[in-house]
Design an enzyme around this catalytic site. Structure first.
Site, short mmCIF file in Angstrom:
data_model
loop_
_atom_site.label_atom_id
_atom_site.label_comp_id
_atom_site.label_asym_id
_atom_site.label_seq_id
_atom_site.Cartn_x
_atom_site.Cartn_y
_atom_site.Cartn_z
N VAL A 51 0.84 -1.20 0.00
CA VAL A 51 0.00 0.00 0.00
C VAL A 51 0.88 1.25 0.00
CG1 VAL A 51 -1.80 1.30 1.21
CG2 VAL A 51 -1.93 -1.20 1.10
N CYS A 52 1.92 1.26 0.81
CA CYS A 52 2.82 2.42 0.85
C CYS A 52 3.50 2.64 -0.48
CB CYS A 52 3.86 2.25 1.96
SG CYS A 52 3.16 2.19 3.62
N GLY A 53 3.94 1.55 -1.10
CA GLY A 53 4.58 1.66 -2.41
C GLY A 53 3.64 2.25 -3.44
N MET A 56 3.04 6.14 -2.60
CA MET A 56 4.14 7.03 -2.96
C MET A 56 4.31 7.09 -4.49
SD MET A 56 5.11 8.36 -0.14
CE MET A 56 3.56 8.09 0.72
#
Length: 166
Positions: A51-53, A56
């Site tokens: 999710v973070c990847g 960003m």
């Protein structure tokens, strides 16, 4: 929000705390670099999580929209500068990823988005005006990509306030 957050989250109208965090072993970025223009601060739990990847990478993809508002962008997590560097290179991220690593989560705590139970930042977005005052903020569940619509709406709202009425 999940878990135990250290304090209440900063909301619109509150002054954001000044800070400076490493983006590389020998280079720091902080609120002073954003003065005079809007700033988007994206706190996220960890480099390398799916999710973070995606989050960003999305902000990198919509960077032309952020630039249209002259907004600076920074991602912030408790990962170290070496993890950030590898993550940014892998994902093609050119905006700074700041290491809130030591003391761990210090800046996230001051924004009210450090999770004491998990030891990471909450997934939180802040849009600051050119004076460092929070114009908009949002906290999302860790597994949910908040997208960019809220950020862009906040930036548009700030731009509309600055436009002269004809």
């Amino acid at each position: 929000m999940s878990g135990s957050v250290s304090q209440s989250v900063l909301h619109a109208g509150q002054r954001a705390p000044d800070f400076e965090l490493p983006v590389a072993p020998d280079h720091k970025v902080g609120t002073s670099q954003f003065r005079g223009r809007p700033a988007v601060l994206a706190f996220y739990p960890a480099d390398w999580s799916p999710v973070c990847g995606d989050q960003m990478a999305l902000y990198q993809a919509v960077m032309p929209e952020f630039e249209r508002y002259n907004a600076g962008v920074a991602g912030i997590s408790v990962d170290n500068v070496w993890s950030h560097r590898a993550f940014a290179e892998d994902r093609g991220i050119t905006f700074p990823l700041l290491a809130d690593f030591e003391p761990k989560g210090d800046v996230a705590r001051r924004f009210g988005v450090y999770n004491e139970q998990t030891g990471v930042c909450e997934r939180a977005l802040f849009v600051l005006d050119g004076d460092g005052v929070v114009a908009w903020s949002q906290v999302s569940p860790p597994g949910v990509n908040p997208g960019a619509d809220g950020i862009l709406n906040a930036l548009e709202g700030m731009a509309s306030e600055r436009r002269p009425v004809l």
